[in-house]
Design an enzyme around this catalytic site. Structure first.
Site, short mmCIF file in Angstrom:
data_model
loop_
_atom_site.label_atom_id
_atom_site.label_comp_id
_atom_site.label_asym_id
_atom_site.label_seq_id
_atom_site.Cartn_x
_atom_site.Cartn_y
_atom_site.Cartn_z
N GLY A 73 28.45 11.18 -55.12
CA GLY A 73 27.80 9.94 -55.54
C GLY A 73 27.65 9.90 -57.05
O GLY A 73 27.42 10.93 -57.69
N LEU A 93 22.61 6.27 -60.05
CA LEU A 93 21.64 6.84 -60.98
C LEU A 93 21.34 8.30 -60.66
O LEU A 93 21.32 9.15 -61.54
CB LEU A 93 20.35 6.02 -60.96
CG LEU A 93 20.46 4.64 -61.63
CD1 LEU A 93 19.15 3.89 -61.47
CD2 LEU A 93 20.80 4.78 -63.10
N HIS A 153 13.24 -7.09 -48.51
CA HIS A 153 12.85 -7.71 -49.77
C HIS A 153 12.59 -9.20 -49.56
O HIS A 153 13.38 -9.89 -48.94
CB HIS A 153 13.97 -7.52 -50.79
CG HIS A 153 13.52 -7.74 -52.19
ND1 HIS A 153 13.17 -8.98 -52.66
CD2 HIS A 153 13.34 -6.88 -53.21
CE1 HIS A 153 12.80 -8.87 -53.93
NE2 HIS A 153 12.89 -7.60 -54.29
N ARG A 181 6.07 -6.11 -51.58
CA ARG A 181 7.22 -6.66 -50.87
C ARG A 181 7.02 -6.76 -49.36
O ARG A 181 7.38 -7.77 -48.76
CB ARG A 181 8.43 -5.78 -51.14
CG ARG A 181 8.84 -5.84 -52.57
CD ARG A 181 9.96 -4.90 -52.89
NE ARG A 181 10.36 -5.08 -54.28
CZ ARG A 181 11.32 -4.40 -54.89
NH1 ARG A 181 11.98 -3.48 -54.23
NH2 ARG A 181 11.61 -4.64 -56.14
N ARG A 199 8.37 0.94 -50.66
CA ARG A 199 8.62 1.24 -52.07
C ARG A 199 8.13 0.10 -52.94
O ARG A 199 8.35 -1.07 -52.63
CB ARG A 199 10.12 1.45 -52.30
CG ARG A 199 10.44 1.77 -53.74
CD ARG A 199 11.91 2.10 -53.94
NE ARG A 199 12.79 0.97 -53.70
CZ ARG A 199 12.92 -0.07 -54.52
NH1 ARG A 199 12.21 -0.14 -55.62
NH2 ARG A 199 13.74 -1.05 -54.23
#
Lengths: 645, 248
Positions: free
Chosen positions: A50, A53, A276, A340, A445
């Site tokens: 991967g 980030l 979301h 959210r 999150r």
């Protein structure tokens, strides 16, 4: 208890989190972990799968430290990993605004935001490291938004009462990823990282109980090869595409994690999914993915639906007193900025009651008329112009003149492979970072926390913790003739040849779409005992049909995108079943996991701390998964009912 | 709507390719261009044919994976829009559409509409970064950066590396891509120490990869989905001249 679907095993392993005052634990662990001297690092090989980030930052940093790194991605360039699409921002406890922020407050907000289902030690470390990330990214030249004085700008973001979010217009993920990508490319040039693009990991190689390598397929030539090493790091992202429609990129998949799970790695909290609230609604059956409209829009946009059910008037013709600004009404303290999970469920409630707008009544308005009047069109354009343009390209409607229509969509998965404080899975030598692990977000999150976690894991945590494991290396030399390597490779060959020789008549996508509908209906925003049992039956039936009827064209030794998808959907079918079993067993509501049977009188999520204050870590079993519980302890943030009223 | 498509089919890098015609019916105007191709591929697979291979991933205009030359234009007819964000309402019932891969010496075709753009990564490897190993950074507020510089750097850094600029250029030049990165980093104070070596390294890698030179045609900027302007090529040339003179 639905023990007909799973067995309960021994409690989960030691988390390795150090004891003592929470603010000293990370320092303590860094000191107690063994180091590898620079001359020995050259002898150690680490695979990183991967290049998002979490992957690019880890590969670059391990390369800088002098390890020999092999880095893989399925995209044609490491710059295209899906972190690139993150819009809103990245949190850090810099307190540059002097508005009362601190490491402890970011820690507190994240534990509370995760609905008390995350590990305190990990979250505190995340908050500590957050400030270093911003320094690191600025040093790399990431062009964050700045004020006229030349200092960094901050904004408040989804559910936070302080301004701790750093951003680069609506393209923060892109700029952070390009920073990590450039650092990675620098290491490629320096010869410390071998980067393999257009390669997909299809199997994990375990030798004598340790993760020692991976089997990969070259997506251009179809060649299968193995890469052997002293440790393997999975930074392979989330599994939201199990729902077919999600805001994830088309290629996002669970295969690397799922192959590791099948080989013994525990999968933790698979049912924790983030839906979301602000995405563009589906327009038809052709829909291949859903597009997120950044949460930052809720800073200035007001969410509403018509009070009258089925009201199909043009929104401008609906007078103020016939509109229900339901978030402001239900949550006066936070209003349109509630977290959210709460905003998503509230949208589902009003749409289920018949107040939804747009095709199928699956949409609510996000209205900027007030903001345009207050700030002027120019100011709104400067802040959100790129998002408004994107909305218009997709829907053909002009959001300056007509409120946006939005609806919740699957966006992020808090669950993932179980890791301890060192980010090591329960398989020695297998580490997991970023969205692919389960660690820091609990059951929900917060906005601008995913970028923070990915970079925290990759730049600062993993490179420190992995040395304690590598200090025992280099491990015994291996070659491709070792029986475990041969066996892993054969599994891959067999799967590929099965798909290409199956005499089927249904496309891979048709199965994926059907799985997605089952997951969204029964394991989406609201879950029930009855629905989840039904879903498990449906998924098992679909899996049987998949192996009987799936049709894959083309050949193995060439670029074959259908073959790639077939392997991924096969793994999603198994993951989907485990998600439903996890959701069924957790009879409480928490964060993104809402069980209809467990709600307060006014319809909010009701936790059951007496029975469910644990991480559910699932072990793969041929007949049924085995549940291992990791008890959660809250020494610093005492669990309370989350209230945003 | 009903459309006639002509699509470039090429089994692999070595084999010759050709334009193949397909008729497609009942295309929704709300579908994206790539979703229209998904529908075609579903049909091809059902009929036992090989589906059309094309690169794509995020489908929200930011990863830079999608490409395609649509009716002669990289990313198609809509300005400032990637192929994945182009929607079928921009076409009319009965239209004929030609779909080809990027054509450039430095971007060889792999299969059908998929090309190899790894030359861009090699340009970045040759200097498109600021050397800042993890852990060495001072506090983020240690060096203020004027807002106008930060904003201009951001605008250049918005490049998604899709390669449309190369496909649009009659010389197959990668100078808009390279200029965007050079401009971004040279506007930041952190980027100054490596400013000269960066531009020299990147230009050498660009030329080695087989990209052509710039002749100020301007097609690159017109095709850029992120509206990177020609001024970045001016900045690139200025930095290059300065660095080359000093190095001589």
């Amino acid at each position: 208890m639905s023990t007909d679907f799973y067995r309960e095993g021994a409690p989960a392993l030691d988390t390795k989190a150090p004891a003592g005052p929470i603010a000293e634990r990370w320092e303590k662990r860094r000191f107690s972990g063994r180091l590898v001297n620079p001359a020995n690092r050259r002898k150690l090989r680490v695979i990183v799968v991967g290049t998002g980030l979490a992957g690019a930052s880890a590969a670059a940093t391990l390369g800088e430290l002098g390890y020999r790194v092999a880095n893989y991605c399925f995209q044609d360039s490491s710059r295209r990993a899906h972190s690139i699409a993150a819009q809103g921002g990245i949190n850090a406890a810099k307190n540059y605004r002097n508005d009362g922020d601190s490491v402890h407050r970011l820690f507190y907000d994240t534990v509370k935001g995760g609905d008390f289902r995350s590990r305190e030690s990990n979250v505190h470390r995340l908050a500590e490291v957050s400030t270093e990330i911003i320094d690191q990214c600025v040093a790399q030249g990431v062009p964050f938004a700045r004020e006229y004085g030349g200092l960094l700008d901050n904004r408040s973001f989804g559910g936070a009462q302080v301004s701790r979010t750093f951003y680069a217009r609506g393209q923060t993920g892109q700029q952070l990823l390009l920073g990590a990508y450039q650092a990675l490319q620098r290491q490629v040039a320096a010869g410390t990282v071998d980067l393999h693009t257009r390669h997909e990991m299809l199997e994990l190689i375990i030798v004598e109980g340790k993760a020692r390598g991976i089997v990969v397929r070259d997506l251009v030539t179809g060649e299968i090869s193995t890469e052997l090493a002293d440790a393997v790091v999975l930074a392979t992202g989330g599994y939201g595409n199990v729902y077919f429609l999600s805001t994830n990129a088309m290629g996002c998949n669970v295969t690397a994690g799922w192959r590791a799970h099948r080989k013994g790695a525990y999968f933790a909290n698979p049912c924790y999914t983030q839906i979301h609230p602000t995405c563009i609604p589906q327009s038809g059956e052709h829909q291949s993915k859903l597009t997120l409209m950044s949460e930052s829009l809720r800073n200035d946009g007001r969410v509403w639906v018509p009070k009258k059910k089925g009201d199909d008037r043009h929104p401008a013709d609906i007078p103020e007193d016939e509109r229900d600004y339901y978030l402001e009404r239900r949550y006066p303290a936070f209003g349109n900025l509630v977290p959210r999970d709460i905003a998503s469920r509230a949208a589902k409630v009003v749409c289920d009651e018949g107040h939804g707008v747009g095709p199928g009544g699956l949409g609510v308005y996000l209205d900027f008329a007030g903001a345009i009047e207050r700030l002027g069109k120019k100011a709104v354009e400067a802040k959100y112009g790129n998002l408004f343009d994107m909305y218009e390209r997709i829907t053909g409607e002009n959001p300056y003149e007509r409120p946006m229509r939005i609806y919740p969509a699957v966006h992020y998965t808090m669950g993932g492979l179980w890791v301890d404080y060192d980010l090591s899975s329960n398989i020695p030598g297998l580490f997991v970072t970023g969205e692919a692990n389960f660690s820091d977000h609990g059951a929900n999150r917060l906005g601008a926390s995913a970028l923070m976690q990915g970079l925290s894991d990759g730049y600062f945590v993993l490179p420190n913790t992995i040395s304690d494991y590598l200090a025992d290396g280099p491990f015994d030399a291996l070659d491709e003739t070792h029986e475990d390597v041969v066996a892993a490779r054969k599994d891959v060959d067999d799967r590929i040849s099965f798909f290409l020789n199956n005499d089927g008549d249904r496309t891979v996508d048709s199965f994926h779409r059907e799985l997605g509908k089952i997951m969204w209906e029964y394991c989406g925003m609201e879950r029930t005992d009855e629905g989840l049992r039904k879903a498990i039956g449906l998924i098992r039936g679909l899996k049987e049909e998949f192996y009987r009827r799936v049709k894959v064209t083309g050949k193995a030794e060439a670029l074959n995108q259908e073959l790639e998808k077939a392997g991924r959907v096969a793994d999603f079918l198994e993951l989907g079943e485990l998600m439903c079993i996890d959701a069924l067993h957790r009879t409480e509501s928490c964060g993104g996991h809402f069980r209809a049977e467990s709600q307060t009188e006014d319809g909010e999520a009701k936790r059951d701390d007496d029975n469910f204050s644990y991480v559910a870590a699932w072990e793969y079993g041929e007949d049924a998964p085995v549940l291992h519980k990791e008890a959660l302890e809250f020494e610093y943030v005492k669990p309370t009912q989350r209230s945003y009223k | 709507m009903k459309l006639s498509l002509r699509i470039w089919r090429q089994p692999d890098a070595q084999a010759p390719g050709e334009m193949v015609s397909y008729e497609i019916d009942e295309v929704s105007e709300d579908a994206s261009f790539l979703e229209m191709l998904d529908v075609l591929n579903e049909r091809l697979i059902s009929e036992g044919d090989d589906p059309v291979a094309f690169d794509h991933d995020c489908r929200e205009g930011i990863c830079g994976a999608c490409s395609l030359v649509i009716d002669g234009q990289p990313h198609g007819p809509q300005a400032a829009t990637t192929t994945c964000q182009l929607h079928m309402r921009k076409f009319k019932d009965g239209d004929s559409i030609d779909i080809e891969p990027y054509r450039a010496g430095a971007f060889p075709v792999i299969k059908d509409l998929v090309v190899d753009r790894s030359a861009f990564d090699r340009i970045i490897q040759a200097g498109g970064y600021i050397s800042a190993p993890t852990g060495t950074a001072p506090d983020a507020h240690a060096v203020p950066i004027p807002k106008q510089d930060a904003d201009a750097a951001f605008s250049a850094a918005a490049c998604i590396g899709c390669g449309a600029c190369v496909a649009a250029c009659p010389n197959g030049s990668g100078m808009l891509f390279m200029g965007a990165k050079v401009t971004h980093l040279s506007l930041m104070p952190q980027g100054q120490p490596e400013r000269a070596t960066r531009v020299l390294g990147m230009v050498a890698a660009h030329d080695d990869a087989g990209f052509g030179g710039c002749t100020n045609t301007g097609e690159c900027a017109a095709a850029c989905p992120k509206e990177i302007g020609l001024d970045v090529i001016g900045k690139l040339n200025r930095d290059f001249r300065k660095a080359a003179v000093r190095a001589a």
